[in-house]
Design an enzyme around this catalytic site. Structure first.
Site, mmCIF file in Angstrom:
data_model
loop_
_atom_site.group_PDB
_atom_site.id
_atom_site.type_symbol
_atom_site.label_atom_id
_atom_site.label_comp_id
_atom_site.label_asym_id
_atom_site.label_seq_id
_atom_site.Cartn_x
_atom_site.Cartn_y
_atom_site.Cartn_z
ATOM 1 N N SER A 127 -40.780 -9.207 2.157
ATOM 2 C CA SER A 127 -41.276 -9.245 3.534
ATOM 3 C C SER A 127 -41.835 -10.634 3.797
ATOM 4 C CB SER A 127 -42.402 -8.217 3.692
ATOM 5 O OG SER A 127 -43.077 -8.383 4.922
ATOM 6 N N TYR A 140 -50.220 -3.441 1.390
ATOM 7 C CA TYR A 140 -48.849 -3.904 1.615
ATOM 8 C C TYR A 140 -48.721 -5.398 1.292
ATOM 9 C CZ TYR A 140 -44.407 -4.291 4.250
ATOM 10 O OH TYR A 140 -43.100 -4.499 4.635
HETATM 11 N N1 LIG Z 1 -39.308 -2.789 9.114
HETATM 12 C C1 LIG Z 1 -39.841 -3.991 8.916
HETATM 13 O O1 LIG Z 1 -40.312 -4.645 9.856
HETATM 14 C C2 LIG Z 1 -39.835 -4.611 7.556
HETATM 15 C C3 LIG Z 1 -40.103 -5.984 7.466
HETATM 16 C C4 LIG Z 1 -40.113 -6.577 6.202
HETATM 17 C C5 LIG Z 1 -39.868 -5.824 5.077
HETATM 18 N N2 LIG Z 1 -39.621 -4.485 5.195
HETATM 19 C C6 LIG Z 1 -39.398 -3.739 3.973
HETATM 20 O O2 LIG Z 1 -38.119 -3.165 4.005
HETATM 21 C C7 LIG Z 1 -38.101 -1.992 3.209
HETATM 22 C C8 LIG Z 1 -37.480 -0.853 4.001
HETATM 23 O O3 LIG Z 1 -38.296 -0.621 5.141
HETATM 24 P P1 LIG Z 1 -37.744 0.070 6.488
HETATM 25 O O4 LIG Z 1 -38.365 -0.676 7.593
HETATM 26 O O5 LIG Z 1 -36.279 0.248 6.443
HETATM 27 O O6 LIG Z 1 -38.531 1.459 6.377
HETATM 28 P P2 LIG Z 1 -38.057 2.964 6.636
HETATM 29 O O7 LIG Z 1 -39.325 3.751 6.755
HETATM 30 O O8 LIG Z 1 -37.064 3.030 7.749
HETATM 31 O O9 LIG Z 1 -37.306 3.328 5.271
HETATM 32 C C9 LIG Z 1 -37.984 3.343 4.038
HETATM 33 C C10 LIG Z 1 -37.326 4.368 3.134
HETATM 34 O O10 LIG Z 1 -38.038 4.365 1.883
HETATM 35 C C11 LIG Z 1 -38.134 5.706 1.452
HETATM 36 N N3 LIG Z 1 -39.255 5.920 0.550
HETATM 37 C C12 LIG Z 1 -40.578 5.782 0.821
HETATM 38 N N4 LIG Z 1 -41.319 6.193 -0.228
HETATM 39 C C13 LIG Z 1 -40.439 6.590 -1.186
HETATM 40 C C14 LIG Z 1 -40.594 7.130 -2.485
HETATM 41 N N5 LIG Z 1 -41.806 7.377 -3.019
HETATM 42 N N6 LIG Z 1 -39.489 7.425 -3.199
HETATM 43 C C15 LIG Z 1 -38.250 7.225 -2.674
HETATM 44 N N7 LIG Z 1 -38.038 6.721 -1.438
HETATM 45 C C16 LIG Z 1 -39.125 6.414 -0.695
HETATM 46 C C17 LIG Z 1 -38.356 6.499 2.750
HETATM 47 O O11 LIG Z 1 -38.078 7.894 2.566
HETATM 48 C C18 LIG Z 1 -37.427 5.803 3.708
HETATM 49 O O12 LIG Z 1 -36.147 6.398 3.776
HETATM 50 C C19 LIG Z 1 -39.556 -1.743 2.780
HETATM 51 O O13 LIG Z 1 -39.769 -2.214 1.471
HETATM 52 C C20 LIG Z 1 -40.344 -2.569 3.765
HETATM 53 O O14 LIG Z 1 -41.570 -2.960 3.257
HETATM 54 C C21 LIG Z 1 -39.590 -3.859 6.407
#
Ligand SMILES: NC(=O)c1ccc[n+]([C@@H]2O[C@H](COP(=O)([O-])OP(=O)(O)OC[C@H]3O[C@@H](n4cnc5c(N)ncnc54)[C@H](O)[C@@H]3O)[C@@H](O)[C@H]2O)c1
Length: 245
Positions: A127, A140
């Site tokens: 991130s 986070y």
């Molecule tokens: N959305 C953003 O703005 C953003 C920005 C930078 C980084 N990220 C990172 O990208 C990654 C994905 O995020 P996203 O935005 O697609 O989120 P999201 O909530 O759409 O998807 C996250 C997925 O992780 C799964 N998950 C959570 N806890 C879990 C566990 N204990 N075991 C197995 N699966 C689990 C959830 O069920 C979900 O399907 C994360 O690491 C997040 O920190 C997101």
């Protein structure tokens, strides 16, 4: 590929499959029925905050495909709270999913990545919060800074064996993780939910738009090309100018 059931993870699964990869999707619950039909490959339900869940992810990929060329550690969630009120169990869970899970996946997959014919690849979806902090996100931000340290260490340890390791560092991406923050941020900042996107979420972006999940998937796909190996040990920052300030 972890966190495959939603947002960025789902976009990466679709993109890698379109590029010809066989991909095991791992998420808390394996999709069922019609949803399972839309997935391009097999899936596993596993809790990646546990050692058993991460071991099962690696073992199941090896059972399906007989080898493991790439690990994408993506699963995660967000928790927004001032430090003084920060729930300690949520802290533990954030560290477990965002930092310990990538470590365990790398550890359990290491020998397979070493044997990968074109060089093993490890990618963490980190991130912009691996590089910069925001208030109310102690767990986070700490975990994301930590996973960048892990990625750098893996790059150094893997170099002699052809294993590369890279952290993708997006700004805000249009996914449920961001949508769920709107109510929390409104509460933490004491403003209406409809002001949160413009006044809080997009504030650090110089370019005032959310990133699309498919754009993150494009970067992960690029990292699998020969030129992608040059990014080993690096954060690949795609943050709409956030950290340019
Ligand atoms: N959305 C953003 O703005 C953003 C920005 C930078 C980084 N990220 C990172 O990208 C990654 C994905 O995020 P996203 O935005 O697609 O989120 P999201 O909530 O759409 O998807 C996250 C997925 O992780 C799964 N998950 C959570 N806890 C879990 C566990 N204990 N075991 C197995 N699966 C689990 C959830 O069920 C979900 O399907 C994360 O690491 C997040 O920190 C997101």
């Amino acid at each position: 590929m972890t966190g495959s059931g939603s947002g960025i993870g789902r976009a990466i699964v679709d993109r890698l499959a379109a590029d010809g990869w066989q991909v095991l999707g791992v998420d808390l619950k394996a999709p069922e029925g019609d949803l399972a039909e839309t997935l391009p490959g097999p899936s596993l339900g596993a809790d990646l905050t546990t050692r058993e869940g991460n071991k099962a992810a690696v073992d199941t990929a090896l059972e399906h495909f007989g080898r493991l060329d790439l690990v994408v550690a993506n699963a995660g969630f967000q928790h927004v709270s001032p430090v003084v009120d920060f729930d300690e169990d949520r802290w533990d869970a954030l560290l477990a999913i965002l930092l310990t899970s990538p470590f365990l996946l790398a550890k359990y997959a290491w020998e397979s990545l070493r044997a990968a014919p074109r060089g093993g690849r490890f990618v963490a979806i980190a991130s912009a919060h691996a590089l910069a902090a925001s208030p109310f996100k102690a767990g986070y931000v700490s975990a994301k800074h930590g996973v960048l340290g892990l990625v750098k260490t893996l790059a150094l340890e893997g170099a002699a064996d052809g294993i590369t390791s890279t952290a993708v560092c997006p700004g805000y991406v249009r996914t449920p993780l961001v949508e769920k923050q709107i109510a929390d941020q409104a509460r933490a900042h004491g403003i209406d939910e409809d002001r949160v996107l413009e006044e809080v979420i997009l504030t650090p972006h110089a370019v005032k738009r959310l990133i699309e999940p498919s754009e993150v998937a494009d970067v992960v796909a690029f990292l699998q090309t020969p030129a992608g190996s040059a990014f080993s040990g690096s954060p690949v920052t795609m943050d709409m100018g956030w950290t340019a300030r």
